[in-house]
Design a protein around this motif. Sequence first.
Motif: not given
Length: 503
Positions: A144, A253, A256, A260, A287, A291, A294
């Motif tokens: 990511a 997870e 990601r 973030e 993006r 994303h 999330m």
Amino acid sequence: MPDLPSPQDATEAALFSECWDAVLSYADLCTAGSSAAAELAREAFAEGIRELRAAESGSVRGTGRRSSRLPRVPLLLTAVRTTAAAWEKDGQGHKLDPELRLWLHSDEAARYTGPPLERPIALRGLRDLQQADAELLWLAEAEALPLPLVARRLGLDPATTADELAQVSRLFRDRCHRNHLDSPMDAECRSYARLLDAVTRSPAADTPEDLSRHLATCRQCAEAAACLRLNTGTLPGALAGGVIGWGGLAYLERRRRAAEVRLGAGNPDGPDADHDDPARGRDRKARVVRHGPMAAAVLVSLLALAVSLMPFGDGGDSGTPAADNDRGGPVAAPAPSLPPVGTAPSGSAGPDPSSPSPPGAAPSRTARPSRTADPTPEPDPEPQGTSSGAAKTPGADPPAACQVDYDVLNQWPEGYQAAVTVTTRHTLDGWRVAFTVPEGHRVTHMWDASVHQTGGRVTATAADYNAAVAAGGHLSFGFLTARQGSDTRAYDFTLNGRVCEVA
């Protein structure tokens, strides 16, 4: 504990810096303690680097020949898995996560060392790509990373990286489709293979009902579908689950969340970003689309955490809500500090608590809740976490511990697909949701939780990556059920043994 190899040059030192936090993150998922995680990460990292050096020294550069080895990061992650398997074989299995130990002795684990045509389709598809293409796909989808950062790492033109990624994704899809057709399969799977290819080529195409039923019961075809659907967000999960194996989705997870953190720190593109680059605006929009779900989930979690910290006038001492559990957040920050070229990694100074963990440092972990892979559903344990402790009014019924939203998303004559969303009043560091289905119904598959069924009573137990839930927060899971008759009800919901209200 083995020492990390010393970087041979500046290029390899940069590689160490890029890959160490990924290896440590996955090693933390695979082990039962922080010291074991550091030991496993160092041993696997050293073995993976030796494999990389051997592959690169034996390759013919500039010939355009396709390499069958994995990109650097997934190669190092598979080294973690194989090192864990060696630990189990050598009598060091007590250092590993109990669920990983069970997996290592399963038929699923045997797929990664069995005949090539029976290995996961995503793994075979990634190996079939040119090395640079495979690196681009993995860094952008599984790790990511923002595309400008990926472009700088791989020496690509930032203005064209998005187009190159789209081309590589289509190429990966074609490789996976070919590998699916080459896989040993029965007549029913082969009859659906070409239909699956046609349906997944068009984002707007509806999946026929008979194909949906087949995908719900056939793992091989479901894996292929995840690789073939490029516009539905299934590609990262297909890559992580197919290439890494056990813990792939939990690792995804974590990566990601680490991405973030980069975006939240206001430095999404690295320290040398060119803010006047016209391609950056396009990439940022990409993006946001990729994303967005999330980011929304992170925002909801933060709001729930803020609500749980507010005083409610209960007069009781409320504990601080639990931080992200050790399997839910990134273990290492985006840019770990590694020793310069020519120095031994083990001689570096102790890390700043706020800085990423260097090689050899144990990852920061919180206490791990005790859970079993196949729990006994009744009686459910007392709820974990803290509550407000408000006084009970004489004669008044206690409030429900949670509220349940139960939705049937799809159904066919022999079964149905359902989703459960639970809103909890209490902070949880582990959960079990129990409910009853009609007689003759059998839950055949569950995601985002492990399942145990006795008669009509079903118990869903938290996965490693979603066990922590803030007060006022949500937990969710879904399942497929084979049924007799037309009933799709689920009732008598409890959360950790306490009755829930059904919305």
